[in-house]
Design a protein around this motif. Structure first.
Motif, PDB file in Angstrom:
ATOM      1  N   LYS A 314       0.822  -1.199   0.000  1.00 18.13           N
ATOM      2  CA  LYS A 314       0.000   0.000   0.000  1.00 18.13           C
ATOM      3  C   LYS A 314       0.868   1.266   0.000  1.00 18.13           C
ATOM      4  N   GLU A 315       1.938   1.192   0.789  1.00 13.84           N
ATOM      5  CA  GLU A 315       2.857   2.331   0.841  1.00 13.84           C
ATOM      6  C   GLU A 315       3.483   2.562  -0.541  1.00 13.84           C
ATOM      7  N   LEU A 318       0.990   4.261  -2.727  1.00  7.94           N
ATOM      8  CA  LEU A 318       0.859   5.672  -2.370  1.00  7.94           C
ATOM      9  C   LEU A 318       2.031   6.477  -2.928  1.00  7.94           C
ATOM     10  N   PRO A 407       0.482   1.012  -9.353  1.00  6.78           N
ATOM     11  CA  PRO A 407      -0.036   1.817  -8.239  1.00  6.78           C
ATOM     12  C   PRO A 407      -1.464   1.446  -7.850  1.00  6.78           C
ATOM     13  N   ILE A 408      -2.287   1.091  -8.842  1.00  4.97           N
ATOM     14  CA  ILE A 408      -3.675   0.764  -8.558  1.00  4.97           C
ATOM     15  C   ILE A 408      -3.790  -0.468  -7.688  1.00  4.97           C
ATOM     16  N   LEU A 411      -2.508   0.210  -4.252  1.00  8.08           N
ATOM     17  CA  LEU A 411      -3.395   1.011  -3.400  1.00  8.08           C
ATOM     18  C   LEU A 411      -4.592   0.210  -2.911  1.00  8.08           C
ATOM     19  N   ARG A 412      -5.042  -0.724  -3.734  1.00  6.99           N
ATOM     20  CA  ARG A 412      -6.196  -1.544  -3.370  1.00  6.99           C
ATOM     21  C   ARG A 412      -5.847  -2.604  -2.343  1.00  6.99           C
ATOM     22  N   GLU A 414      -5.057  -4.871   0.629  1.00  6.12           N
ATOM     23  CA  GLU A 414      -5.417  -4.763   2.062  1.00  6.12           C
ATOM     24  C   GLU A 414      -4.531  -5.674   2.875  1.00  6.12           C
TER      25      GLU A 414
END
Lengths: 414, 235
Positions: A314-315, A318, A407-408, A411-412, A414
């Protein structure tokens, strides 16, 4: 991305998982510490042995009975070889055979102990020529006198002893003129060596030196020598002397094929080379072990870095969203891996240097062995370099994995 | 001249899902557009494509009249960094870093001199009213405060456009209003172009124009006549 922040980010990530980071670099720490220890102690040992051999003198030539030892069993064989006797000694003494010898003496090593008034001690008992000892090896008789050719011819039962032997048998009393007992024979102590410690193969302080003729007659009970030591007139003549000795002995023993020699000749140079090659093989073997441990350590780094990349998906997303390129991300994770291994290398160097220092201290304390401690600057630098290299090699794959994340998806995640 | 313009945008995922099936619209500088639609309508996919986080399967996308399809990865990263700001539903902050450090993050990838970073970051934090929290770690903050930090981060490089993906979705109504208030002010006072993604009509009504998207196509494109002002909520 500014390098300072790459470092800051990487350091923070590593500090967040202190225990994990530490366990990860343990393999590198051990590997690098081992490199330092092995090379530093190996180097010191090498220096000590080569230094000792230097005491032998560049002119010294040692003739030993039996085949030249190539392995442990060959050494046992030489101990029981009887190819060097008085006949060989006389042949070598002839100027016509070996013209460039300055001095020559047989040596007989006698196993056993000495005793005096109920005190018993197990020294190194050597049948030798005292002149050769003092002239070639530079031993000094500080009290009393040495023995000479006359005593050798007369097979006199006289002995020159080392300091430690004197203290063990006589305490603080003057040993000169006293009778010591070796194998049921009384020997008169005529001289005392100056305190000297280790010289080449033996400790002078533990020496009991008797005329070689006497040793043969009364102590060894046979007529062969442990070895013959000769001194060439100059270091340049050593090769010629070795050649002449071999030719003389082959003639005497009627040997045509050098493969069938029943003796071998060693020089200081040869011994130094031998020792260096043994230590070299030893070091190479240990280096291989270390290399394996570094590879294992590196795989550990790679594993943890892959876990870290997944955890921080996730980082990564971002960072890419706010403008990081794949190169930035790659550099960040690579920096992390390198900081890890660099820290591991640094800790390894500190531990390795400390251990080397302890070994040198312990060697002196326990074995009385003067293993001088030299700060292993080159191994330390090599160690640091290697650890950084491990970081780059094993960090590059996880770093690439991190940089390839879209990136998508990141970012998704979890 | 439109800031961004998409025509017949199609996005088909590798599993065959058709997220976008020919979306066409344009946005001018200074607009505040809500893209509204139910979940699965393709609104997030659309945002990702116009935010340069993803690529369309076909169709054309022009940003500042430039064809995005021709851009290399480094150029896309540079555009995201300089011209775009992102605000996500889940905030996406670095929890172990301070408010100021989080806000500075885009600067790390910009080419601005480091000496200017501190002032820029403080200015951005001040503009969302969080100056008193500047050295707090972000996990210590409330949801509303976290989203304000995210907005400050989006603002730091003074972008042409801010993309907000369900920015109030994880907030209570009061915090949500505060966030919408900030967006309205940024749009009105600083002239930032804002594209807001939401599935709530109520939130969408804070914008000036609303695009309804359904099954991957733009169904309607209307100005908001009775606009909600978040600031009135606090009166």
């Amino acid at each position: 991305m500014v390098l300072k922040y790459t470092f800051k980010t990487a350091t923070r990530a590593l500090i967040t998982h202190k225990v994990r980071s530490f366990l990860t670099i343990l393999g590198i720490v051990i590997g690098i510490a081992a490199i330092i220890l092995v090379s530093s102690v190996g180097e010191s040992a090498n220096n000590v042995i080569v230094g000792e051999l230097g005491g032998l003198g560049a002119e010294t030539v040692v003739i030993r009975p039996g085949k030249e030892p190539k392995g442990p069993t060959d050494i046992a064989e030489t101990l029981f070889s009887d190819s060097l006797k008085e006949r060989e000694l006389e042949a070598l003494k002839k100027k016509g055979n070996v013209p460039d010898i300055a001095d020559i003496s047989p040596e007989i090593l006698v196993p056993g102990s000495v005793s005096y008034a109920g005190e018993t001690y197990k020294p190194v008992i050597l049948g030798f020529s005292a002149d050769f000892m003092t002239d070639t090896l530079g031993l000094v008789v500080s009290e009393g006198a040495s023995f000479g050719e006359a005593e050798i011819r007369a097979r006199s039962k006289v002995a020159v002893i080392g300091r430690k032997v004197a203290v063990e048998l006589f305490g603080n009393n003057n040993p000169i003129g006293e009778q010591i007992q070796i194998k049921n024979n009384k020997f008169r102590v005529v001289g005392l060596f100056e305190k000297r410690g280790q010289v080449v193969f033996f400790d002078v302080d533990e020496l009991v030196l008797v005329p070689y003729s006497t040793a043969q007659t009364y102590l060894s009970g046979n007529d062969y020598y442990t070895q013959i030591i000769a001194r060439a007139v100059s270091p340049e003549k050593v090769d010629g002397v070795v050649y002449d000795i071999k030719r003389t002995l082959r003639d005497l023993h009627k040997i045509d094929d050098p493969e069938k020699d029943d003796f071998y000749v060693q020089t200081q140079q040869g011994l130094v080379e031998q020792v260096e090659s043994i230590i070299g093989v030893f070091t190479l073997f240990l280096s291989l072990v270390v290399a394996v441990s570094l590879v294992v350590g590196g795989v550990g780094i790679m594993n943890i870095m892959l876990v870290s990349v997944t955890e921080r998906t996730k980082e990564i997303g971002l960072r890419k969203a706010v403008g990081a390129t794949s190169k930035d991300i790659m550099l960040q994770f690579l920096t992390e891996a390198v900081i890890l291994t660099f820290a591991g290398g640094l800790i390894g160097v500190i531990i390795g240097v400390s251990l080397s220092f302890m070994v040198s201290v312990l060697a002196k304390l326990i074995a009385g062995f003067a293993l001088s401690f030299v700060f292993p600057i080159v191994p330390a630098l090599v160690g640091i370099f290697v650890s950084v290299l491990v970081g780059v090699v094993f960090g590059i794959y996880p770093a690439r994995e991190a940089s390839k994340k879209s990136p998508i998806e990141a970012l998704r995640y979890e | 001249m439109s800031l961004l313009q998409v025509s017949n945008l199609i996005k088909t995922y590798s599993d065959g899902t058709e997220a976008l099936r020919g979306a066409t619209f344009s946005v001018d500088r200074g607009e505040f557009v809500a893209i509204m639609g139910p979940s699965g309508s393709g609104k997030s996919t659309l945002l990702h494509i116009i935010g340069l986080l993803d690529k369309q399967t076909s169709g054309e996308y022009l940003f500042e009249e430039k064809k995005i399809a021709d851009f290399k990865e480094e150029e896309l990263a540079m555009f995201r960094n300089k011209k775009m700001g992102f605000v996500f539903q889940m905030f996406n902050l670095l929890p172990k870093a301070t408010v100021l450090e989080n806000v500075k993050l885009p600067l790390l990838y910009s080419h601005l001199p480091e000496s200017k970073w501190e002032d820029l970051a403080k200015e951005a934090v001040a503009s969302v009213g969080l100056s008193h929290r500047i050295n707090n770690l972000t996990w210590e903050l409330s949801g509303g405060e976290k989203q304000k930090v995210a907005i400050a981060r989006a603002l730091i490089n003074k972008p042409e456009i801010i993309f907000a993906d369900e920015p109030t979705g994880n907030l209570d109504s009061k915090s949500g209003q505060a966030v919408m208030d900030i967006f309205q002010k940024l749009n009105k006072e600083k002239g930032h172009t804002i594209i807001l993604i939401t599935h709530e009509t109520y939130t969408a009504e804070h914008a000036k124009r609303v695009l309804s998207i359904k099954d991957g196509v733009i169904e309607s494109d209307k100005p908001i006549t009775n606009r909600r002002l978040a600031s009135s909520f606090f009166k």
